[in-house]
Design a protein around this motif. Structure first.
Motif, short mmCIF file in Angstrom:
data_model
loop_
_atom_site.label_atom_id
_atom_site.label_comp_id
_atom_site.label_asym_id
_atom_site.label_seq_id
_atom_site.Cartn_x
_atom_site.Cartn_y
_atom_site.Cartn_z
N PRO A 16 0.85 -1.28 0.03
CA PRO A 16 -0.02 -0.03 -0.01
C PRO A 16 1.01 1.13 0.10
O PRO A 16 2.10 1.24 0.48
N PRO A 17 0.41 2.28 -0.77
CA PRO A 17 1.36 3.45 -0.65
C PRO A 17 1.42 3.90 0.75
O PRO A 17 0.72 4.04 1.83
N LEU A 18 2.62 4.87 0.76
CA LEU A 18 2.99 5.22 2.10
C LEU A 18 2.44 6.77 2.04
O LEU A 18 2.17 7.65 1.03
N PRO A 19 2.45 7.69 3.09
CA PRO A 19 2.09 8.90 3.07
C PRO A 19 3.09 9.83 2.35
O PRO A 19 4.25 9.54 2.37
N GLY A 20 2.61 10.72 1.32
CA GLY A 20 3.30 11.37 0.53
C GLY A 20 3.63 10.45 -0.77
O GLY A 20 4.26 11.21 -1.68
N ASP A 21 3.11 9.31 -1.10
CA ASP A 21 3.46 8.67 -2.31
C ASP A 21 2.52 8.90 -3.20
O ASP A 21 2.53 8.51 -4.47
N VAL A 22 1.31 9.09 -2.61
CA VAL A 22 0.02 9.35 -3.56
C VAL A 22 -0.15 10.79 -4.04
O VAL A 22 0.06 11.82 -3.14
N PRO A 23 -0.20 11.10 -5.18
CA PRO A 23 -0.30 12.54 -5.74
C PRO A 23 -1.58 13.16 -5.10
O PRO A 23 -2.45 12.56 -4.91
N GLY A 24 -1.24 14.36 -4.34
CA GLY A 24 -2.37 15.02 -3.88
C GLY A 24 -2.60 14.59 -2.45
O GLY A 24 -3.60 15.22 -1.67
N ALA A 25 -2.00 13.48 -1.71
CA ALA A 25 -2.01 13.08 -0.41
C ALA A 25 -1.46 14.25 0.49
O ALA A 25 -0.55 14.73 0.08
N ALA A 26 -1.89 13.96 1.69
CA ALA A 26 -1.32 15.08 2.77
C ALA A 26 0.06 14.57 3.00
O ALA A 26 0.33 13.39 3.09
N ASP A 27 1.07 15.56 3.19
CA ASP A 27 2.35 15.10 3.36
C ASP A 27 2.47 15.44 5.08
O ASP A 27 2.82 16.57 5.26
N CYS A 28 2.75 14.29 5.79
CA CYS A 28 2.93 14.40 7.11
C CYS A 28 4.30 14.27 7.98
O CYS A 28 4.51 14.20 9.05
N THR A 29 5.24 14.28 6.84
CA THR A 29 6.46 13.96 7.32
C THR A 29 7.22 15.34 7.34
O THR A 29 7.11 15.92 6.05
N PRO A 30 8.23 15.70 8.11
CA PRO A 30 8.16 15.29 9.47
C PRO A 30 6.81 15.81 10.21
O PRO A 30 6.25 16.69 9.64
N ALA A 31 6.70 15.20 11.24
CA ALA A 31 5.80 15.78 12.02
C ALA A 31 5.63 17.20 12.42
O ALA A 31 7.04 17.84 12.56
N HIS A 32 4.61 17.92 12.36
CA HIS A 32 4.74 19.33 12.46
C HIS A 32 3.43 20.01 13.24
O HIS A 32 2.46 19.48 13.18
N PRO A 33 3.70 21.01 13.78
CA PRO A 33 2.45 21.79 14.29
C PRO A 33 1.73 22.43 13.35
O PRO A 33 2.34 23.11 12.34
N VAL A 34 0.48 22.78 13.40
CA VAL A 34 -0.58 23.33 12.45
C VAL A 34 -1.28 24.66 13.02
O VAL A 34 -1.59 24.46 14.25
N TYR A 35 -1.29 25.57 12.34
CA TYR A 35 -2.30 26.67 12.78
C TYR A 35 -2.97 27.10 11.52
O TYR A 35 -2.34 27.26 10.26
N ILE A 36 -4.38 27.15 11.53
CA ILE A 36 -5.16 27.48 10.33
C ILE A 36 -6.14 28.63 10.95
O ILE A 36 -7.02 28.29 11.64
N PRO A 37 -5.92 29.80 10.31
CA PRO A 37 -6.84 31.13 10.73
C PRO A 37 -8.07 30.56 9.96
O PRO A 37 -8.11 30.43 8.99
N THR A 38 -9.24 31.11 10.81
CA THR A 38 -10.61 30.78 10.21
C THR A 38 -11.42 31.91 10.29
O THR A 38 -12.51 32.15 9.54
N LYS A 39 -11.28 33.05 11.29
CA LYS A 39 -12.15 34.14 11.18
C LYS A 39 -11.38 35.43 11.57
O LYS A 39 -10.58 35.33 12.43
N GLN A 40 -11.83 36.54 10.73
CA GLN A 40 -10.94 37.51 11.53
C GLN A 40 -12.19 38.45 12.16
O GLN A 40 -13.39 38.47 11.49
N GLY A 41 -11.76 39.00 13.09
CA GLY A 41 -12.71 39.72 14.01
C GLY A 41 -12.54 41.09 13.97
O GLY A 41 -11.96 41.79 12.92
N GLY A 42 -12.82 41.99 15.00
CA GLY A 42 -12.75 43.16 15.15
C GLY A 42 -11.46 43.79 15.28
O GLY A 42 -10.45 43.09 15.47
N LYS A 43 -11.59 45.41 15.80
CA LYS A 43 -10.23 46.03 15.91
C LYS A 43 -10.40 46.44 17.59
O LYS A 43 -11.64 46.94 17.70
#
Length: 168
Positions: A16-43
């Motif tokens: 079976p393919p390993l992570p990163g071997d499939v085109p378009g698949a998530a690349d999880c190596t190396p392990a890493h922290p993630v931050y995704i901004p979702t909303k902008q609020g006020g001033k």
């Protein structure tokens, strides 16, 4: 079965393919922290030094002048479990919302502003740093593509030094 198929070697089974071997698949190596901004609020204004005010007891409009009395540095404020550095958070916010925020800004001593104060009104003034509020999610992505639980993060990032004025 066609004769030509008899001359071909049998295909070997594939792993079976390993992570990163499939085109378009998530690349999880190396392990890493993630931050995704979702909303902008006020001033929001973060004052440095005291609040000032000037009452105009005359029957005419009068000029009020306010001068900052301190120098202070204001940085990013974060509530929640942020898995990434503040610089990463800032870069993600800049990219997502196309704003110019900083990790810190300095409000300096001696900055002045003059405004008109209407008759029988009080003008109030605070000097400091304006910050933008952002909400996002933060988590840690492990090498096997599993993630830690998501944390909601609220941040206030400096974007402008200036005055907050109002009348009463």
């Amino acid at each position: 079965m066609p004769d030509s198929a008899l001359d071909q070697p049998a295909a070997e089974p594939k792993d079976p393919p390993l992570p990163g071997d499939v085109p378009g698949a998530a690349d999880c190596t190396p392990a890493h922290p993630v931050y995704i901004p979702t909303k902008q609020g006020g001033k929001y204004h973060f004052a440095v030094g005291p609040s000032n005010s000037n009452y105009n007891g005359t029957s005419r409009t009068a000029k009020s002048t306010f001068t900052s009395e301190v120098t202070a540095e204001v940085g990013v404020a974060v509530s929640g479990d942020l898995e990434v550095s503040v610089n990463t958070l800032i870069n993600e916010v800049k990219t997502k919302f196309h704003v110019q925020v900083s990790a810190k800004m300095t409000a300096k001593l001696g900055n002045s502003i003059s405004v008109d104060t209407p008759s029988h009104k009080t003008t109030h003034a605070k000097y400091g740093v304006w910050r933008l509020m952002h909400t996002g999610k933060s988590y840690y992505l492990h090498q096997n593509c599993t993630a830690s639980p998501e944390h909601t993060v609220v941040s206030y990032s400096p974007y402008h030094v200036g005055w907050y004025l109002w009348e009463s």
